[in-house]
Design a protein around this motif. Structure first.
Motif, PDB file in Angstrom:
ATOM      1  N   LEU A   1     -25.349  29.930 -58.636  1.00  0.00           N
ATOM      2  CA  LEU A   1     -24.932  31.108 -59.399  1.00  0.00           C
ATOM      3  C   LEU A   1     -24.860  30.790 -60.888  1.00  0.00           C
ATOM      4  O   LEU A   1     -25.229  31.612 -61.731  1.00  0.00           O
ATOM      5  CB  LEU A   1     -23.572  31.594 -58.896  1.00  0.00           C
ATOM      6  N   GLU A   2     -24.392  29.597 -61.222  1.00  0.00           N
ATOM      7  CA  GLU A   2     -24.313  29.207 -62.624  1.00  0.00           C
ATOM      8  C   GLU A   2     -25.702  29.111 -63.257  1.00  0.00           C
ATOM      9  O   GLU A   2     -25.870  29.390 -64.444  1.00  0.00           O
ATOM     10  CB  GLU A   2     -23.601  27.853 -62.759  1.00  0.00           C
ATOM     11  N   LEU A   3     -26.690  28.719 -62.484  1.00  0.00           N
ATOM     12  CA  LEU A   3     -28.050  28.595 -63.000  1.00  0.00           C
ATOM     13  C   LEU A   3     -28.755  29.936 -63.130  1.00  0.00           C
ATOM     14  O   LEU A   3     -29.860  30.004 -63.668  1.00  0.00           O
ATOM     15  CB  LEU A   3     -28.870  27.657 -62.110  1.00  0.00           C
ATOM     16  N   GLY A   4     -28.120  30.998 -62.623  1.00  0.00           N
ATOM     17  CA  GLY A   4     -28.692  32.323 -62.821  1.00  0.00           C
ATOM     18  C   GLY A   4     -29.068  33.073 -61.565  1.00  0.00           C
ATOM     19  O   GLY A   4     -29.604  34.187 -61.657  1.00  0.00           O
TER      20      GLY A   4
ATOM     21  N   TYR B   1     -23.809  42.384 -67.727  1.00  0.00           N
ATOM     22  CA  TYR B   1     -23.725  43.714 -68.332  1.00  0.00           C
ATOM     23  C   TYR B   1     -23.161  44.723 -67.340  1.00  0.00           C
ATOM     24  O   TYR B   1     -22.280  45.530 -67.680  1.00  0.00           O
ATOM     25  CB  TYR B   1     -25.101  44.177 -68.808  1.00  0.00           C
ATOM     26  N   ASP B   2     -23.658  44.705 -66.110  1.00  0.00           N
ATOM     27  CA  ASP B   2     -23.167  45.635 -65.097  1.00  0.00           C
ATOM     28  C   ASP B   2     -21.664  45.470 -64.880  1.00  0.00           C
ATOM     29  O   ASP B   2     -20.933  46.450 -64.706  1.00  0.00           O
ATOM     30  CB  ASP B   2     -23.902  45.412 -63.769  1.00  0.00           C
ATOM     31  N   LEU B   3     -21.202  44.226 -64.900  1.00  0.00           N
ATOM     32  CA  LEU B   3     -19.789  43.947 -64.667  1.00  0.00           C
ATOM     33  C   LEU B   3     -18.920  44.475 -65.797  1.00  0.00           C
ATOM     34  O   LEU B   3     -17.921  45.166 -65.548  1.00  0.00           O
ATOM     35  CB  LEU B   3     -19.594  42.440 -64.493  1.00  0.00           C
ATOM     36  N   ILE B   4     -19.277  44.185 -67.045  1.00  0.00           N
ATOM     37  CA  ILE B   4     -18.443  44.638 -68.156  1.00  0.00           C
ATOM     38  C   ILE B   4     -18.511  46.153 -68.308  1.00  0.00           C
ATOM     39  O   ILE B   4     -17.519  46.801 -68.634  1.00  0.00           O
ATOM     40  CB  ILE B   4     -18.841  43.926 -69.478  1.00  0.00           C
ATOM     41  N   ARG B   5     -19.665  46.740 -68.037  1.00  0.00           N
ATOM     42  CA  ARG B   5     -19.777  48.202 -68.114  1.00  0.00           C
ATOM     43  C   ARG B   5     -18.855  48.868 -67.097  1.00  0.00           C
ATOM     44  O   ARG B   5     -18.160  49.838 -67.418  1.00  0.00           O
ATOM     45  CB  ARG B   5     -21.218  48.631 -67.856  1.00  0.00           C
TER      46      ARG B   5
ATOM     47  N   ALA C   1     -19.224  34.824 -55.873  1.00  0.00           N
ATOM     48  CA  ALA C   1     -20.158  35.302 -56.892  1.00  0.00           C
ATOM     49  C   ALA C   1     -19.436  36.084 -57.983  1.00  0.00           C
ATOM     50  O   ALA C   1     -19.833  36.041 -59.154  1.00  0.00           O
ATOM     51  CB  ALA C   1     -21.240  36.174 -56.255  1.00  0.00           C
ATOM     52  N   VAL C   2     -18.376  36.789 -57.626  1.00  0.00           N
ATOM     53  CA  VAL C   2     -17.617  37.548 -58.617  1.00  0.00           C
ATOM     54  C   VAL C   2     -16.941  36.610 -59.600  1.00  0.00           C
ATOM     55  O   VAL C   2     -17.002  36.807 -60.819  1.00  0.00           O
ATOM     56  CB  VAL C   2     -16.567  38.450 -57.933  1.00  0.00           C
ATOM     57  N   ASP C   3     -16.304  35.569 -59.097  1.00  0.00           N
ATOM     58  CA  ASP C   3     -15.600  34.628 -59.965  1.00  0.00           C
ATOM     59  C   ASP C   3     -16.553  33.937 -60.933  1.00  0.00           C
ATOM     60  O   ASP C   3     -16.228  33.736 -62.104  1.00  0.00           O
ATOM     61  CB  ASP C   3     -14.860  33.593 -59.126  1.00  0.00           C
ATOM     62  N   VAL C   4     -17.727  33.563 -60.440  1.00  0.00           N
ATOM     63  CA  VAL C   4     -18.703  32.904 -61.306  1.00  0.00           C
ATOM     64  C   VAL C   4     -19.195  33.867 -62.385  1.00  0.00           C
ATOM     65  O   VAL C   4     -19.308  33.503 -63.558  1.00  0.00           O
ATOM     66  CB  VAL C   4     -19.886  32.365 -60.479  1.00  0.00           C
ATOM     67  N   ALA C   5     -19.486  35.113 -61.998  1.00  0.00           N
ATOM     68  CA  ALA C   5     -19.945  36.095 -62.984  1.00  0.00           C
ATOM     69  C   ALA C   5     -18.884  36.362 -64.038  1.00  0.00           C
ATOM     70  O   ALA C   5     -19.181  36.489 -65.231  1.00  0.00           O
ATOM     71  CB  ALA C   5     -20.339  37.398 -62.283  1.00  0.00           C
ATOM     72  N   VAL C   6     -17.627  36.442 -63.624  1.00  0.00           N
ATOM     73  CA  VAL C   6     -16.534  36.652 -64.576  1.00  0.00           C
ATOM     74  C   VAL C   6     -16.434  35.476 -65.533  1.00  0.00           C
ATOM     75  O   VAL C   6     -16.277  35.657 -66.758  1.00  0.00           O
ATOM     76  CB  VAL C   6     -15.196  36.857 -63.833  1.00  0.00           C
ATOM     77  N   ARG C   7     -16.537  34.263 -65.010  1.00  0.00           N
ATOM     78  CA  ARG C   7     -16.434  33.087 -65.877  1.00  0.00           C
ATOM     79  C   ARG C   7     -17.560  33.048 -66.899  1.00  0.00           C
ATOM     80  O   ARG C   7     -17.352  32.757 -68.074  1.00  0.00           O
ATOM     81  CB  ARG C   7     -16.438  31.812 -65.022  1.00  0.00           C
ATOM     82  N   ARG C   8     -18.772  33.356 -66.459  1.00  0.00           N
ATOM     83  CA  ARG C   8     -19.905  33.358 -67.382  1.00  0.00           C
ATOM     84  C   ARG C   8     -19.759  34.468 -68.431  1.00  0.00           C
ATOM     85  O   ARG C   8     -20.090  34.274 -69.604  1.00  0.00           O
ATOM     86  CB  ARG C   8     -21.208  33.541 -66.602  1.00  0.00           C
TER      87      ARG C   8
ATOM     88  N   ASP D   1     -11.454  32.998 -76.755  1.00  0.00           N
ATOM     89  CA  ASP D   1     -11.050  31.781 -76.058  1.00  0.00           C
ATOM     90  C   ASP D   1     -11.125  32.066 -74.558  1.00  0.00           C
ATOM     91  O   ASP D   1     -10.240  32.723 -74.006  1.00  0.00           O
ATOM     92  CB  ASP D   1      -9.625  31.378 -76.449  1.00  0.00           C
ATOM     93  N   PRO D   2     -12.188  31.591 -73.881  1.00  0.00           N
ATOM     94  CA  PRO D   2     -12.334  31.883 -72.446  1.00  0.00           C
ATOM     95  C   PRO D   2     -11.148  31.437 -71.609  1.00  0.00           C
ATOM     96  O   PRO D   2     -10.896  32.001 -70.543  1.00  0.00           O
ATOM     97  CB  PRO D   2     -13.602  31.107 -72.064  1.00  0.00           C
ATOM     98  N   ALA D   3     -10.401  30.437 -72.092  1.00  0.00           N
ATOM     99  CA  ALA D   3      -9.246  29.960 -71.338  1.00  0.00           C
ATOM    100  C   ALA D   3      -8.059  30.909 -71.449  1.00  0.00           C
ATOM    101  O   ALA D   3      -7.120  30.830 -70.654  1.00  0.00           O
ATOM    102  CB  ALA D   3      -8.845  28.570 -71.830  1.00  0.00           C
ATOM    103  N   SER D   4      -8.114  31.810 -72.429  1.00  0.00           N
ATOM    104  CA  SER D   4      -7.047  32.796 -72.606  1.00  0.00           C
ATOM    105  C   SER D   4      -7.679  34.169 -72.801  1.00  0.00           C
ATOM    106  O   SER D   4      -7.693  34.720 -73.897  1.00  0.00           O
ATOM    107  CB  SER D   4      -6.174  32.432 -73.813  1.00  0.00           C
ATOM    108  N   PRO D   5      -8.232  34.727 -71.733  1.00  0.00           N
ATOM    109  CA  PRO D   5      -9.024  35.959 -71.851  1.00  0.00           C
ATOM    110  C   PRO D   5      -8.201  37.164 -72.254  1.00  0.00           C
ATOM    111  O   PRO D   5      -7.072  37.351 -71.807  1.00  0.00           O
ATOM    112  CB  PRO D   5      -9.606  36.134 -70.439  1.00  0.00           C
ATOM    113  N   LYS D   6      -8.793  37.995 -73.117  1.00  0.00           N
ATOM    114  CA  LYS D   6      -8.173  39.227 -73.568  1.00  0.00           C
ATOM    115  C   LYS D   6      -8.972  40.468 -73.154  1.00  0.00           C
ATOM    116  O   LYS D   6      -8.440  41.572 -73.172  1.00  0.00           O
ATOM    117  CB  LYS D   6      -8.035  39.219 -75.098  1.00  0.00           C
ATOM    118  N   PHE D   7     -10.248  40.270 -72.838  1.00  0.00           N
ATOM    119  CA  PHE D   7     -11.096  41.407 -72.482  1.00  0.00           C
ATOM    120  C   PHE D   7     -11.237  41.538 -70.962  1.00  0.00           C
ATOM    121  O   PHE D   7     -11.020  42.616 -70.406  1.00  0.00           O
ATOM    122  CB  PHE D   7     -12.479  41.270 -73.127  1.00  0.00           C
ATOM    123  N   VAL D   8     -11.640  40.462 -70.298  1.00  0.00           N
ATOM    124  CA  VAL D   8     -11.750  40.470 -68.839  1.00  0.00           C
ATOM    125  C   VAL D   8     -10.581  39.647 -68.313  1.00  0.00           C
ATOM    126  O   VAL D   8     -10.602  38.423 -68.342  1.00  0.00           O
ATOM    127  CB  VAL D   8     -13.091  39.895 -68.362  1.00  0.00           C
TER     128      VAL D   8
END
Length: 299
Positions: free
Chosen positions: A93-96, A165-169, A200-207, A215-222
């Motif tokens: 999943l990390e590789l795409g 994109y689909d996730l953030i939308r 797969a959801v967790d990996v997509a969120v992390r990416r 700061d990905p370690a302190s998320p403000k958007f997701v």
């Protein structure tokens, strides 16, 4: 002309079974039995979807996936793996890769995922990036342009994959509302009635966080609501594990139903999952297990 699917698998019997069932569904198939040939066909033939085994001669599936993505291709990739290790699934999943299926699997499940991924890609407008957009979600520092399928942060475009994109939308369309991982698999991955691994959801969120957060370690958007799921916080932050039934993060919504416990269960996917479980118990064996001929494939 039907949609084309590239099968990269070194087991002849599995290729034959997949080709037969996919052809019966109206798909054209291409076959490759080693990594280098699979990569060549992926780049030259531009299939609509790739079914990619991990253990391949000449070049493993991880490397094929990596090179396909480095070429700029957004073709959906579903990895087929007999490995149970979480590290292998996450690495793919990390590789795409867009998804993975662990062998043995039912043909019904595979066909459902193939259809969902192809349907999602068919919704991408052909003229993406060609004209100014009128449909935009202005969410503080983040703008989601649904016509151009683009996301901007502080006015600068973010380089997101189609899945990101689909996730953030989806999350940004309902700021402050928490969605369970199962709900995101249904709405973003388009897997109706999904029950299974949600890594797969967790990996997509992390990416996604690596690209959109200061700061990905302190998320403000997701943002994570611990034990519940994810929501779009609009950059205002809010404590991780915040109370979804109380005051939502800034820009969110307040719940006002007569039954807050039921609302909590709806948001977390509990009611939906319970309904699926009850429905499944009443189904005939062939429907609940998704068995077709042949029902399972082993590498």
């Amino acid at each position: 002309m039907g949609k084309s699917i590239l099968i990269v698998e070194d087991e002849q019997n599995i290729v034959d079974i997949l080709s037969f069932n996919l052809s019966r569904e109206g798909y054209d198939t291409l076959e490759a039995y080693d990594g280098p040939t699979g990569l060549q066909l992926a780049l030259e033939q531009d299939p609509d979807l790739i079914l990619l085994d991990l253990m391949l001669p000449g070049m493993d599936g991880f490397e094929v996936c990596r090179q396909v993505r480095e070429s700029g291709s957004s073709t959906p990739i579903i990895m087929l793996t007999a490995r149970e290790e979480e590290t292998d699934k996450v690495l793919g999943l990390e590789l795409g890769a867009d998804d993975y299926i662990t062998k043995p699997f039912s043909m019904r499940e595979l066909l459902a995922r193939v259809k969902a991924n192809i349907r999602r890609m068919s919704m991408v407008p052909a003229g993406k990036g060609a004209a100014a957009s009128a449909n935009r979600m202005e969410l503080g520092r983040v703008t989601v342009d649904t016509d151009q399928m683009a996301v901007l942060k502080d006015g600068q475009p973010l380089q997101l994959s189609q899945r990101e994109y689909d996730l953030i939308r989806f999350l940004a369309a309902q700021p402050g509302k928490v969605f369970s991982r199962e709900a995101l698999m249904e709405h973003v991955w388009d897997y109706e009635g999904y029950v299974g691994d949600v890594r797969a959801v967790d990996v997509a969120v992390r990416r996604l966080r690596e690209k959109i957060e200061d700061d990905p370690a302190s998320p403000k958007f997701v943002v994570t609501t611990r034990g519940m799921g994810y929501y779009f916080g609009g950059g205002a932050g809010g404590a991780e594990g915040g109370d979804v039934l109380g005051d939502p993060p800034q820009g969110g919504r307040r719940w006002s139903g007569a039954d807050p416990e039921r609302e909590r269960r709806v948001l977390s996917g509990t009611i939906h999952s319970s309904w699926r479980s009850d429905k499944r118990k009443g189904l005939p064996q062939d429907e609940s297990c998704g068995k077709l001929t042949p029902p399972v494939l082993n590498s």
